[in-house]
Scaffold this motif. Structure first.
Motif, PDB file in Angstrom:
ATOM      1  N   ALA A 106      20.272  14.220 -10.097  1.00  0.00           N
ATOM      2  CA  ALA A 106      20.130  13.129 -11.069  1.00  0.00           C
ATOM      3  C   ALA A 106      19.338  13.530 -12.316  1.00  0.00           C
ATOM      4  CB  ALA A 106      19.485  11.915 -10.404  1.00  0.00           C
ATOM      5  N   GLY A 107      18.370  14.419 -12.154  1.00  0.00           N
ATOM      6  CA  GLY A 107      17.574  14.831 -13.306  1.00  0.00           C
ATOM      7  C   GLY A 107      18.234  15.896 -14.163  1.00  0.00           C
ATOM      8  N   LYS A 108      19.419  16.379 -13.726  1.00  0.00           N
ATOM      9  CA  LYS A 108      20.077  17.480 -14.434  1.00  0.00           C
ATOM     10  C   LYS A 108      21.388  17.085 -15.110  1.00  0.00           C
ATOM     11  CE  LYS A 108      18.629  20.675 -10.742  1.00  0.00           C
ATOM     12  NZ  LYS A 108      19.149  21.639  -9.739  1.00  0.00           N
ATOM     13  N   VAL A 109      21.912  15.897 -14.786  1.00  0.00           N
ATOM     14  CA  VAL A 109      23.275  15.564 -15.213  1.00  0.00           C
ATOM     15  C   VAL A 109      23.313  14.255 -16.006  1.00  0.00           C
ATOM     16  CG1 VAL A 109      24.215  16.780 -13.205  1.00  0.00           C
ATOM     17  CG2 VAL A 109      23.871  14.290 -13.087  1.00  0.00           C
ATOM     18  N   ASP A 110      24.436  14.059 -16.697  1.00  0.00           N
ATOM     19  CA  ASP A 110      24.633  12.822 -17.469  1.00  0.00           C
ATOM     20  C   ASP A 110      25.455  11.789 -16.707  1.00  0.00           C
ATOM     21  OD1 ASP A 110      23.387  13.717 -20.010  1.00  0.00           O
ATOM     22  OD2 ASP A 110      24.975  15.218 -19.895  1.00  0.00           O
TER      23      ASP A 110
END
Length: 328
Positions: A215-219
């Motif tokens: 979740a912290g890496k993707v849009d």
């Protein structure tokens, strides 16, 4: 007279064994039995079962002509093997196997038999080693692929999220077609200027953790037609939506879990396609191996407006025109 009476007596004594004079022919039981093996509990696979059954019923094959015996493997390979073997031992007239691992179990269980197998909800039956070829595969197995129209999904994501850069994908490491879909998306992603971040899991309890990590890496997330991932949709949307990240999917069976959108195949329609094949095999004398593997012929766009509003995503006018809105 004695001879006549003797003959009548002999006839009466034999009637219970062979009858006297002409005998009425025995009525043959012509009801066909279809063993339905569903790999797991989720709406898409159940819709594929419903589609085949409804198709045959609408064609006039009621309970006097075909009997359905449906069993669910509860997402367990050993159980799928056991059910497939039971159907083979019972010499059912056809096995309808829904899900990749169900298809493989049915193909293996009927390897030395003439029992036809029609599979559904299998992304790539050749890669999964269910059949050797998609064109007239030969043997006793054919079916319908649920290969998602991946390019349509990427077009949808790009249209709804013009600034997005990275898509997150979670897949089951034990599902061959799940890994295949990830590789296919990676090959197409560059065309739409996307990078792909993936996380493999081996058990469903790890899905929420994988979603948290991504979740912290993707849009956004894109959920593939992987049984484990589909069943865990709520775990993914729960983590993603907490980060204000939308989740797209290859099929719309889990819209109530908080998906944003899907340009989706219909599993009920895939079931109807399988029903047409089943009709030819059961009632028209066709051989399963003579049918090419079929794929979905159309998709439908469904959008969850409530989720779009919660995430602050404006729905483009071009999508508004052709979309069906979930719950409206």
């Amino acid at each position: 007279m004695k001879k006549l009476l003797g003959g009548l007596l002999a006839c009466l004594m034999m009637v219970s064994m062979s009858g006297c004079g002409s005998k009425e022919p025995e009525t043959k039981n012509d009801v066909k039995t279809v063993g339905i093996l569903i790999y797991a509990n989720h709406p898409a696979l159940e819709s594929a079962s419903k589609g085949l059954q409804n198709y045959l019923k609408e064609k006039g094959y009621d309970e006097t002509k075909v009997k359905f015996v449906e069993k669910n493997a509860q997402n367990d390979n050993g159980t799928a093997d056991t059910i497939a073997s039971q159907f083979a031992n019972e010499k059912v007239d056809m096995i309808y196997a829904i899900g990749t691992n169900a298809g493989l179990s049915a193909a293996n269980a009927t390897l030395d038999t003439e029992i036809p197998v029609v599979f559904n909800a299998v992304t790539d039956a050749v890669d999964a080693k269910i059949v050797k070829s998609n064109k007239k595969p030969g043997g006793n197995v054919t079916g319908v692929s649920d290969a998602a129209p991946l390019e349509k999904q990427l077009e949808l994501i790009r249209t709804m999220l013009p600034e997005a850069k990275t898509i997150g994908m979670i897949y089951n490491t034990g599902e061959p077609n799940g890994k295949l879909q990830v590789e296919q998306v990676k090959k197409l992603a560059g065309k739409y200027n996307f990078a792909i971040e993936t996380q493999g899991v081996s058990v469903s309890t790890d899905v929420a953790t994988a979603a948290e990590q991504l979740a912290g890496k993707v849009d956004c997330f894109y959920n593939i037609t992987d049984n484990m991932i589909v069943n865990a949709t709520a775990s993914i949307t729960d983590k993603a939506n907490a980060y204000k990240i939308p989740v797209f999917a290859a099929e719309d069976g889990q819209m109530e879990a908080g998906l944003l959108a899907s340009d989706s195949i219909s599993y009920e329609k895939l079931g109807e396609q399988a029903g047409a094949i089943a009709e030819d095999i059961l009632f028209n004398g066709k051989k399963a191996g003579d049918f090419d593997i079929e794929t979905a012929s159309e998709t439908s766009l469904i959008i969850n407006r409530k989720v779009a509003d919660e995430l602050g995503i404006k729905i483009p006018a071009e999508l508004e025109k052709r979309a069906t809105f979930y719950g409206e």
